[in-house]
Each structure stands twice: as C-alpha cells, then as structure tokens.
Design an enzyme around this catalytic site. Structure first.
Site, PDB file in Angstrom:
ATOM      1  N   PHE A  17      25.098 -70.952  81.340  1.00  0.00           N
ATOM      2  CA  PHE A  17      25.701 -72.266  81.567  1.00  0.00           C
ATOM      3  C   PHE A  17      25.866 -72.611  83.042  1.00  0.00           C
ATOM      4  O   PHE A  17      26.064 -73.758  83.390  1.00  0.00           O
ATOM      5  CB  PHE A  17      27.073 -72.334  80.881  1.00  0.00           C
ATOM      6  CG  PHE A  17      28.138 -71.544  81.597  1.00  0.00           C
ATOM      7  CD1 PHE A  17      28.797 -72.098  82.696  1.00  0.00           C
ATOM      8  CD2 PHE A  17      28.487 -70.262  81.201  1.00  0.00           C
ATOM      9  CE1 PHE A  17      29.773 -71.370  83.379  1.00  0.00           C
ATOM     10  CE2 PHE A  17      29.447 -69.536  81.885  1.00  0.00           C
ATOM     11  CZ  PHE A  17      30.087 -70.091  82.974  1.00  0.00           C
ATOM     12  N   LYS A  49      15.383 -71.891  75.536  1.00  0.00           N
ATOM     13  CA  LYS A  49      16.682 -72.096  74.887  1.00  0.00           C
ATOM     14  C   LYS A  49      17.734 -72.310  75.977  1.00  0.00           C
ATOM     15  O   LYS A  49      18.170 -71.369  76.625  1.00  0.00           O
ATOM     16  CB  LYS A  49      17.090 -70.912  74.008  1.00  0.00           C
ATOM     17  CG  LYS A  49      18.285 -71.292  73.140  1.00  0.00           C
ATOM     18  CD  LYS A  49      19.182 -70.138  72.760  1.00  0.00           C
ATOM     19  CE  LYS A  49      20.220 -69.788  73.778  1.00  0.00           C
ATOM     20  NZ  LYS A  49      21.298 -70.767  73.996  1.00  0.00           N
ATOM     21  N   GLU A 107      24.068 -73.519  75.276  1.00  0.00           N
ATOM     22  CA  GLU A 107      24.639 -74.481  74.328  1.00  0.00           C
ATOM     23  C   GLU A 107      25.814 -75.240  74.953  1.00  0.00           C
ATOM     24  O   GLU A 107      26.276 -76.228  74.418  1.00  0.00           O
ATOM     25  CB  GLU A 107      25.060 -73.773  73.031  1.00  0.00           C
ATOM     26  CG  GLU A 107      26.279 -72.861  73.137  1.00  0.00           C
ATOM     27  CD  GLU A 107      25.965 -71.492  73.762  1.00  0.00           C
ATOM     28  OE1 GLU A 107      24.815 -71.277  74.188  1.00  0.00           O
ATOM     29  OE2 GLU A 107      26.891 -70.654  73.839  1.00  0.00           O
ATOM     30  N   LYS A 108      26.268 -74.772  76.121  1.00  0.00           N
ATOM     31  CA  LYS A 108      27.396 -75.457  76.765  1.00  0.00           C
ATOM     32  C   LYS A 108      26.948 -76.650  77.600  1.00  0.00           C
ATOM     33  O   LYS A 108      27.704 -77.592  77.799  1.00  0.00           O
ATOM     34  CB  LYS A 108      28.170 -74.476  77.636  1.00  0.00           C
ATOM     35  CG  LYS A 108      28.795 -73.351  76.835  1.00  0.00           C
ATOM     36  CD  LYS A 108      29.906 -72.688  77.587  1.00  0.00           C
ATOM     37  CE  LYS A 108      30.624 -71.682  76.725  1.00  0.00           C
ATOM     38  NZ  LYS A 108      29.753 -70.545  76.351  1.00  0.00           N
ATOM     39  N   SER A 139      25.224 -62.911  80.790  1.00  0.00           N
ATOM     40  CA  SER A 139      26.184 -61.796  80.830  1.00  0.00           C
ATOM     41  C   SER A 139      25.501 -60.459  80.534  1.00  0.00           C
ATOM     42  O   SER A 139      24.407 -60.411  79.982  1.00  0.00           O
ATOM     43  CB  SER A 139      27.274 -62.027  79.802  1.00  0.00           C
ATOM     44  OG  SER A 139      26.753 -61.770  78.510  1.00  0.00           O
ATOM     45  N   CYS A 193      26.365 -66.311  89.996  1.00  0.00           N
ATOM     46  CA  CYS A 193      26.200 -64.863  89.905  1.00  0.00           C
ATOM     47  C   CYS A 193      26.084 -64.261  91.292  1.00  0.00           C
ATOM     48  O   CYS A 193      26.119 -63.053  91.461  1.00  0.00           O
ATOM     49  CB  CYS A 193      25.003 -64.501  89.038  1.00  0.00           C
ATOM     50  SG  CYS A 193      23.461 -65.077  89.710  1.00  0.00           S
ATOM     51  N   GLU A 217      33.605 -58.707  85.953  1.00  0.00           N
ATOM     52  CA  GLU A 217      33.191 -59.904  86.680  1.00  0.00           C
ATOM     53  C   GLU A 217      34.129 -61.035  86.247  1.00  0.00           C
ATOM     54  O   GLU A 217      34.218 -61.352  85.065  1.00  0.00           O
ATOM     55  CB  GLU A 217      31.738 -60.253  86.324  1.00  0.00           C
ATOM     56  CG  GLU A 217      31.234 -61.481  87.056  1.00  0.00           C
ATOM     57  CD  GLU A 217      29.762 -61.794  86.765  1.00  0.00           C
ATOM     58  OE1 GLU A 217      29.309 -61.540  85.633  1.00  0.00           O
ATOM     59  OE2 GLU A 217      29.085 -62.309  87.668  1.00  0.00           O
TER      60      GLU A 217
END
Ligand SMILES: *[C@@H]1O[C@H](CO)[C@@H](O)[C@H](O)[C@H]1NC(C)=O
Ligand SMILES: *[C@@H]1O[C@H](CO)[C@@H](O)[C@H](O)[C@H]1NC(C)=O
Length: 572
Positions: free
Chosen positions: A222, A246, A249-250, A299, A354, A454
């Site tokens: 996201f 893909k 979804e957020k 993640s 990140c 994290e």
C-alpha cells in the site's frame, strides 16, 4: 382573506402578501426535502438491484445508463482482463478508505478465481505475439507511457493522496520514482543485449540471448501505489513478458490509472492484466503453473510465504520485505544538514517507506542532538495530504494506527524515554483521520519490541554508542538489511562504515539512498529474498532467461568423421 386575530397586525401593516410568500417558500422547501428523501430511497432501491439493471442495460445496449449508475451508486475498481476494464462478478468487495477522512472512496473486489484464470489466460495468449514484437516497438510503448504519465501526473498524485494519505508533493514523488523506471525501460534493447564469442573452436561461435519468461505477476504493497507497480510491469513487459498485476487492496486506484495509460500508449490487449484481492488471490498466483515469476514488495510474513510457496512451484521470486533502517550520527557531522535529514527521513510519508529512517544511533553523546531534533520534529505540520504545506499525512488505516500506538507504549513500558509523543494529535477538520504526530523515543535497547519490529509509522528511535564499531555492530545484529546511513565529515569513518555495514543500500550523508533505476534496489538479509533485485541490470535478468547458442557453418559438407568423444575446443 381572514387572518386569525393574533395576526391582524400583519394586515394592518399591509404584510399579508409577505406572509403568503413566506408560507409558499416554506412549502416549497418541504416539497424539495420530500423529493430528496424520495430520490435517496430510489437510489438505495436501485443499488439493491444494481446487478439486474446492469444486466438489462448491457443486454439493451445502453452502456451510458450503466456508466451513470456505476458512478452515482458506487465506484467500483475494475479488473483488467484481455484489454478490457470489467467489473468483477465477485460477491465480496472491500472498501477503499481515505485515511484522512475515513470516507469510502471506492470498492475493490476480491476477484473470483474464474477471473484470475481469465487474466492469466489472457496474458498467456498475448505472449507469443508480444515476445515476437520488435524490441524497438516495445520500447516505444514505454516512451509513450512516460509521456502520458507526465501528462497525468496531477491526476495520479491526487488519486494516490486520496487513497493512501501521503501529501500531494510526496505523491508526485511516488509517481516520479516509478516514472524513472519507465524511462529506464525505454533503453531495454541495450540492457537486454546478449553476448558473443566467435571461434570458440574452429569455425564455431557461441552466443547467448536473453529471452522473456512468459507470464509474470506482481503483488504490490500500500505504501507506494504508483511507484511499486512501475517497478514491476514496465521492466517485465519491455523484456517481452506479459503480466498479471495485483495492486494493494488498500489503494488500487493508481494501478488502474497506470494501466489505462499503458493501453493508451499502445500496450496490446492482454499484455498487462489486473486482478484484485487478498490472501486467496496471492496463493492462486503462487500456485498457477502458467505464471513463471513473481515480484513482491511488502511485509516479511507475506513475503516469505510467497517466496517459499512460489519457489516450491519452481518460480522465480524477488521479494522485498521489512526493514529497520539505521542512521549513525558521528560527533563531527554537519549539525544542520544532519538534523534536517533525520527529520525528513524519519517522519516523511508518516514513516511508511521501507527506506524510512527508524533508528538513529548517536556516537559520543546524544543529548545536544536530541533537543534540536525534538524542536524540528515538533515544527512539522500534520494534516490531510491534500492540504497545502502539510508535512505528514495520516497512516494508512485505523489498525495501523493502533499497532503503532501499541509499539510506542511497549517501548515506554520497557524503559524507553518518550521525548516527543504524537499519539494524541487531533487534526481540525479531519478528526477521524488516522493521524499520528512525530514521535521520538530515546534510551532504546536492542531487546525492546519497538526496536525489533518494523513500526512503519512516524516514530524515530534514538540509541547511543561509544564508538563507530559499536554502532556498526548494533546495525549488523539487526535481522533486517535494507538501508543504513552515516552522517559524518570524516572520509575514514564513512569508508569504514561502507565496508563493514551489513545493509544493501548505504547512504553517506544521504538519508534515503534509494538508487535510480540504472542501479538496482538492493536490500539484503531479512529485507530481501531471491537473488535478482528490482530494476537495474538485475531487474532485467530477473525477467529474462538466457539461451546459449553454439553454431557452425561450413562451406562444404567435406569429409567428416563420426566422433563419439565429448566435443572440446582442442584440435586433434
Ligand atoms: C575461425 O576459424 C576458422 C576455421 O579454423 C578460420 O578460417 C577463421 O579465420 C577464424 N575466424 C576468426 C574470426 O578468427
Ligand atoms: C483512482 O482511480 C481509479 C481508476 O480510475 C478509480 O477507480 C478510483 O476511484 C480513483 N480514486 C479516487 C480517490 O479518485
């Protein structure tokens, strides 16, 4: 006209007309209100039978009505299959929520397994023609795409800000860092060049060519809704592969906008496809026999799952995962530039990069640094990303906010000092947004949960070390190895750091050393799984496989003997 006695004074003042007009206005207003309620009821009713109406509209060939309906009733994020943006037939949709307001901005489907299969099939069908399309033509599509991304930069950025929360300026950066990969893909012919050695033996040449793999897939996080999809599909398709993407979804909007631009730029049907969802679709991607390679950013839990599940099916995987990026500040560092870098890299994008700086290690005393750090962090403006002069937007979701709160609290409970607490911030006009102000915890030790996890929020941890060696040791003992930076005016210290630090991307007086696409994004240790990194030479290698050809052309068939020994270049 007879008025009640109490209102006699009105007639006396000749106001009967005024009264009548006010009355009629009141009635008008009431009427309007009733109409409005009625309309809303009708809309709700329509929405319940949306599927049927849609079907009737399609059957009757009146797509306009259907289009209006989709826009009025609900904005749904479409799949992209074989060149068409199609509404999913799924019965399950997830709300896409504006993190600054909690408003539902659209709904994203859990694409059905059938739709996933169709997308893979479309990509598989498009592959033979696309791989045989001249590389110059494929490059030109990218050349056009970079132009279109520039044209729609503001639209893309606003979409990113609305769905992801980051500031408009940061969203432009999100798009721009992706755009640079598209620019790089424009030179694919040179990047994909093979090798040639003539006369490896008498009259025999050997050469290697880089060929596309087939259908590849990308699974996105996201935090960079535009940049990460652009790390993936432009390199993949310019190498001649076809792709199934893909998005997160957020915030799936930017991927859809980018795919629209890719089609406008001339990418043929089926070369890029989009499906949506969560675990199920991820597992389907890992398991599908027609998908040859998977790019993932996100993640550790998801990344390691995808890495092992897809590898078990013989796929290539490049998996960029979690991070805990440290900065070492030496006593001789330039004060002003270092403080600005720490604040920008620690709190920018609300810490959801990140490559965000999440830990700073001060060598030789931290107090004088911390006081100034607090001052500058306090001055940052926390607000919705669309508001001018905002420094930090909200974090992505309520759950993310709660998790960050919990990690900060756990730090406090295990002995860290809370130098700046941004947890109780209220942003006027955006009271329900997922805001967290800049937060600084000091006296951190390596065993604390807030250090080991994290945090992915605007939280900076402060540690101390007596020497550069000790500071480097702290970094090297951390399980992650994405980025690390040193702030110093000593070349000797910088060089020692560069050599000894176990991190894939090293900054020397540079806080977020994300390389441009002619290099690769090179996280290591727990931050990366696979062996071919994103973009750069490694990225091209990831999306291609080598074929090696050995050829011999003889003038005449001559007299040749049968020789059953292993051929070598030795002359007998
Ligand atoms: C390669 O080998 C052939 C046969 O031995 C020889 O005639 C030719 O000159 C060689 N060519 C090169 C480019 O070395
Ligand atoms: C972003 O763009 C996509 C694709 O057009 C759309 O579905 C989505 O609703 C947009 N999001 C916002 C917040 O405008």
């Amino acid at each position: 006209m007879d008025f009640p006695p109490a209102l006699d004074f009105l007639t006396q003042f000749g106001c009967s007309f005024v009264l009548l007009r006010s009355l009629s206005r009141l009635l008008n207003l009431l009427g309007l209100l009733m109409m409005l309620t009625f309309c809303i009821k009708v809309l709700c009713f329509i929405s319940r039978f949306k599927g049927v109406i849609r079907f009737l509209c399609d059957a009757g060939g009146v797509p306009r009505i259907r289009f209006c309906l989709d826009n009025v009733v609900q904005r749904r994020v479409p799949n992209l299959i074989g060149g068409s943006f199609l509404d999913s037939k799924s019965s399950t949709f997830i709300d896409v929520i504006n993190p600054a307001t909690q408003e539902v901005v659209s709904q994203v489907p859990l694409s059905t397994n059938g739709e996933f299969k169709e997308a893979v099939l479309a990509a598989k069908k498009a592959f033979p023609l696309w791989r045989n399309t001249p590389i110059t033509t494929r490059q030109r599509v990218m050349l056009k795409l970079q132009e279109l991304i520039r044209r729609d930069m503001d639209k893309l950025a606003l979409n990113v800000t609305t769905e992801q929360g980051k500031t408009l300026k940061d969203a432009q950066g999100d798009v721009f860092r992706g755009l640079e990969v598209v620019e790089h893909a424009c030179g694919m012919a040179t990047l994909q060049m093979g090798e040639f050695v003539s006369n490896v033996s008498h009259g025999i040449d050997t050469y290697s060519i880089r060929e596309p793999l087939g259908v590849c897939a990308g699974i996105c996080p996201f935090n960079f809704p535009a940049m990460i999809p652009l790390w993936m599909f432009p390199v993949a398709v310019t190498c001649g592969n076809t792709f199934v993407l893909k998005p997160s979804e957020k915030d799936p909007g930017a991927s859809v906008l980018l795919a629209e631009l890719a089609l406008e730029a001339g990418l043929p049907e089926g070369v890029l496809n989009i499906v949506h969802g969560t675990h199920d679709i991820v597992n389907a991607i890992c398991d599908d026999d027609d998908i040859k390679a998977i790019s993932f950013v996100g993640s550790n839990t998801a990344g390691m799952h995808i890495y092992s599940r897809a590898a078990a099916k013989g796929k290539r995987v490049q998996s960029n995962m979690g991070a805990k990026n440290h900065a070492i500040v030496m006593p001789d560092a330039n004060v002003d530039a270092t403080l600005n870098a720490l604040v920008a890299a620690g709190f920018g994008a609300a810490g959801q990069r990140c490559m965000a700086l999440s830990t700073v290690i001060f060598v030789g005393g931290s107090q004088q640094w911390e006081a100034k750090l607090i001052e500058r962090a306090k001055a940052l403006k926390v607000n919705a990303g669309t508001e001018p002069n905002t420094d930090l937007g909200p974090v992505i979701s309520k759950q993310a906010k709660e998790r960050i709160h919990r990690l900060v609290q756990s730090g406090v409970e295990s002995g860290a000092k809370l130098l700046l607490d941004g947890r109780n911030i209220v942003v006027p006009g955006y009271e329900s947004g997922n805001f967290i102000g800049p937060t600084i915890l000091s006296d951190i030790t390596a065993n604390m949960e807030c250090y080991q996890e994290e945090i992915f929020g605007p939280v900076l941890l402060s540690m101390q070390a007596d020497s550069l060696e000790e500071a480097i040791n702290i970094i090297n003992n951390n399980k992650y190895g994405n980025g690390a930076a040193i702030f110093t005016t000593s070349g000797v210290a910088a060089r020692k750091f560069q050599t000894e630090v176990e991190a894939g991307q090293v900054g020397i007086n540079v806080p977020i050393p994300v390389p441009l696409p002619f290099f690769s994004f090179t996280g290591n240790k727990g931050s990366f799984a696979g062996d071919l990194n994103f973009y750069g030479k490694a990225g091209v290698n990831f999306f291609t496989q080598i074929k090696t050809i050995t050829q011999q052309w003889k003038d005449s068939t001559g007299s040749s003997k049968i020789n059953l020994a292993m051929p070598t270049s030795q002359k007998y």
